[in-house]
Design a protein around this motif. Sequence first.
Motif, PDB file in Angstrom:
ATOM      1  N   SER A   1       0.931  -1.058   0.102  1.00  0.00           N
ATOM      2  CA  SER A   1      -0.137  -0.182  -0.017  1.00  0.00           C
ATOM      3  C   SER A   1       0.767   1.346  -0.063  1.00  0.00           C
ATOM      4  CB  SER A   1      -0.894   0.019   1.071  1.00  0.00           C
ATOM      5  OG  SER A   1      -1.726   1.310   1.494  1.00  0.00           O
ATOM      6  N   PRO A   2       0.239   2.384  -0.462  1.00  0.00           N
ATOM      7  CA  PRO A   2       1.084   3.636  -0.579  1.00  0.00           C
ATOM      8  C   PRO A   2       1.124   4.306   0.640  1.00  0.00           C
ATOM      9  CG  PRO A   2      -1.067   3.970  -1.757  1.00  0.00           C
ATOM     10  CD  PRO A   2      -0.749   2.366  -1.669  1.00  0.00           C
ATOM     11  N   PHE A   3       0.467   3.824   1.533  1.00  0.00           N
ATOM     12  CA  PHE A   3       0.560   4.247   2.943  1.00  0.00           C
ATOM     13  C   PHE A   3       1.820   4.367   3.456  1.00  0.00           C
ATOM     14  CE2 PHE A   3       0.536   2.810   7.604  1.00  0.00           C
ATOM     15  CZ  PHE A   3       0.046   3.898   8.019  1.00  0.00           C
ATOM     16  N   TRP A   4       2.646   2.993   3.328  1.00  0.00           N
ATOM     17  CA  TRP A   4       3.729   2.857   4.041  1.00  0.00           C
ATOM     18  C   TRP A   4       4.784   3.787   3.560  1.00  0.00           C
ATOM     19  CZ3 TRP A   4       3.328   0.448   8.487  1.00  0.00           C
ATOM     20  CH2 TRP A   4       2.403  -0.484   8.611  1.00  0.00           C
ATOM     21  N   GLY A   5       4.948   4.308   2.516  1.00  0.00           N
ATOM     22  CA  GLY A   5       5.674   5.673   2.094  1.00  0.00           C
ATOM     23  C   GLY A   5       5.346   6.667   2.814  1.00  0.00           C
ATOM     24  N   HIS A   6       4.152   6.907   3.077  1.00  0.00           N
ATOM     25  CA  HIS A   6       3.735   8.101   4.002  1.00  0.00           C
ATOM     26  C   HIS A   6       4.417   7.751   5.414  1.00  0.00           C
ATOM     27  CE1 HIS A   6       1.726  10.326   0.643  1.00  0.00           C
ATOM     28  NE2 HIS A   6       0.716   9.063   0.763  1.00  0.00           N
ATOM     29  N   PHE A   7       4.091   6.384   5.862  1.00  0.00           N
ATOM     30  CA  PHE A   7       4.425   6.289   7.183  1.00  0.00           C
ATOM     31  C   PHE A   7       6.084   6.451   7.364  1.00  0.00           C
ATOM     32  CE2 PHE A   7       5.575   3.510  10.784  1.00  0.00           C
ATOM     33  CZ  PHE A   7       4.660   3.709  11.578  1.00  0.00           C
ATOM     34  N   ASP A   8       6.844   5.848   6.375  1.00  0.00           N
ATOM     35  CA  ASP A   8       8.139   5.874   6.535  1.00  0.00           C
ATOM     36  C   ASP A   8       8.653   7.371   6.783  1.00  0.00           C
ATOM     37  OD1 ASP A   8       8.419   3.267   6.515  1.00  0.00           O
ATOM     38  OD2 ASP A   8       8.885   3.197   4.200  1.00  0.00           O
ATOM     39  N   ARG A   9       7.938   8.448   5.782  1.00  0.00           N
ATOM     40  CA  ARG A   9       8.259   9.825   5.943  1.00  0.00           C
ATOM     41  C   ARG A   9       7.967  10.320   7.140  1.00  0.00           C
ATOM     42  NH1 ARG A   9       4.944  13.711   3.874  1.00  0.00           N
ATOM     43  NH2 ARG A   9       3.641  12.224   3.039  1.00  0.00           N
TER      44      ARG A   9
ATOM     45  N   ALA B   1      -6.830   8.670   3.905  1.00  0.00           N
ATOM     46  CA  ALA B   1      -6.716   9.256   2.618  1.00  0.00           C
ATOM     47  C   ALA B   1      -6.619   8.043   1.591  1.00  0.00           C
ATOM     48  CB  ALA B   1      -5.362   9.929   2.459  1.00  0.00           C
ATOM     49  N   VAL B   2      -5.568   6.861   2.003  1.00  0.00           N
ATOM     50  CA  VAL B   2      -5.525   5.769   1.234  1.00  0.00           C
ATOM     51  C   VAL B   2      -6.889   4.754   1.084  1.00  0.00           C
ATOM     52  CG1 VAL B   2      -4.146   3.428   0.697  1.00  0.00           C
ATOM     53  CG2 VAL B   2      -3.089   5.498   1.392  1.00  0.00           C
ATOM     54  N   LEU B   3      -7.367   4.539   2.388  1.00  0.00           N
ATOM     55  CA  LEU B   3      -8.591   3.738   2.748  1.00  0.00           C
ATOM     56  C   LEU B   3      -9.775   4.574   1.928  1.00  0.00           C
ATOM     57  CD1 LEU B   3      -8.231   2.477   6.284  1.00  0.00           C
ATOM     58  CD2 LEU B   3      -7.851   1.310   4.278  1.00  0.00           C
TER      59      LEU B   3
END
Length: 505
Positions: free
Chosen positions: A134-142, A189-191
């Motif tokens: 999921s693209p969520f994890w890119g945001h989470f890492d940031r 946002a992703v969900l």
Amino acid sequence: MDGDARVERHVGWRGDSALVAEARRPLRRRVARLLQVDGLPATVGLPSERRIAAGVDPRIFHTYPLLFHTVFPDVSLAQLRALSVSGSHLFDYVLTLDEVLDRPASCSGGSLLLGSVLQREALHGLYALLPPASPFWGHFDRYFEHFCQAVLREEARHRGLVQPYSRGELELVYSGKSAIAKACLAALAVLGGDERPLPRLEASHDSYYVAFQLADDLADWQIDYARGHYSYPLTVAFVRAGWQGWVESGDRPSVPEVAELLARQDVVEEVRALALGYLDRAEGAVDRITDGSWHAAIRTTRERIGGPALCLGPPARQSEAAAAPVDAPAAPVGWRGDPRTLATPIAPSWRPWLDARRVPRAPGQALLAVQFRALDEAGPARTTGEAVCQVGLAIAASRRAFPQQDLAKHLGVSAAELDWFDQHGPWLDGLLALGLDEPAEPWHPGHPGTSGTSGRSGTVPGWVPPAVGRYLGHRLVARCAPEHPPGAAPTLDALLRDHRAHSMT
């Protein structure tokens, strides 16, 4: 109609919070079993729940994603609640890290293990909602990188050192402390299938928490100063007055001197105005987004920062009548004791963990005479909390009279016992929390039922030195001493209030 809608929304929030609290119960029970030895609690509850009990935080963290639900209406209620549970574990993980970083001297294996359990539980829940691709994890890492940089920069530049904050550093550090909370924004946002509002929400979130942290720094400046954590308000005052060298010396200004400096320079109004400016930015970033609970949170914080309650004084004291336990014993207990007890208070609930074979070492007659004189002047104690504080004040008196003597001799403990006490703050906090409002009793060797816990292989002999009550009293007084001018002993109420403040923040 509007009034009815507001009431129903409030009831719904309480209901969702209760559901999340219920979902957290299995983890709380598992932590309580995991982080203990022979029943001795290594924690008195998850950090967030301790803060709620102390009135430091509202219960809003249980339902944090609901603040932004109006922006992402396509996210289901089931997803919101699952995200709330994972977010609450993540919040507790960050609070545990804060405790370890803010008080490294009291850090224990239990604190690190608790953080690991909470992180694992939070990530497990997030992966169930948002798979690894999921693209969520890119945001989470940031967000996590922002949090790490904020923590490390503050630790390196503003703990123990008085270094001016640039505006960029202020924003990076103060918004970064809450950066992981933005994970709920990215998840929604992703969900919800719409990441367009995310940049504006992130900007609003960052500005809001700069303001929020500035207000907290004004309220908690005494705790920050005691820990050598030089927040923005303290740093502004010290740099402007040219106090850097004095503050970093071995003979720092007293708390009353710092309070006078902050008042003289009108730091409260200056920081208040700065915080309100950041709230303007937080509101402006979402002015085109549907009005909802996040907007209401900004308005509520504006009222708090703009109100008269934000000042330099200590937190409002609870009256002695309100603070007294309902079942306090009618007949108070004196603590002068006899030569065998050495004024060593214990709570009934401590008995299973105390080692009855260990006899507290008798301080020299001169030290005992000073301690007993202080205890005679103090009068009786109703609870273990009061008894511990009275003994701590007596030990402080003997240390003032005989500063050349080792601390262990004043406490009546061996060097190894003192080291054990110093290394196991969380266990000691757990013991104190268990017995704080219990009727106190003096320890003496061979007390029936004093020692022994029920372990897997039967009764396990206790191992905690019985002088733990003396050490706890010393620790409470030593921690509170910097806030009082020389010769002005803190009251029992102030000591216990200070203990609750330090254990919850």
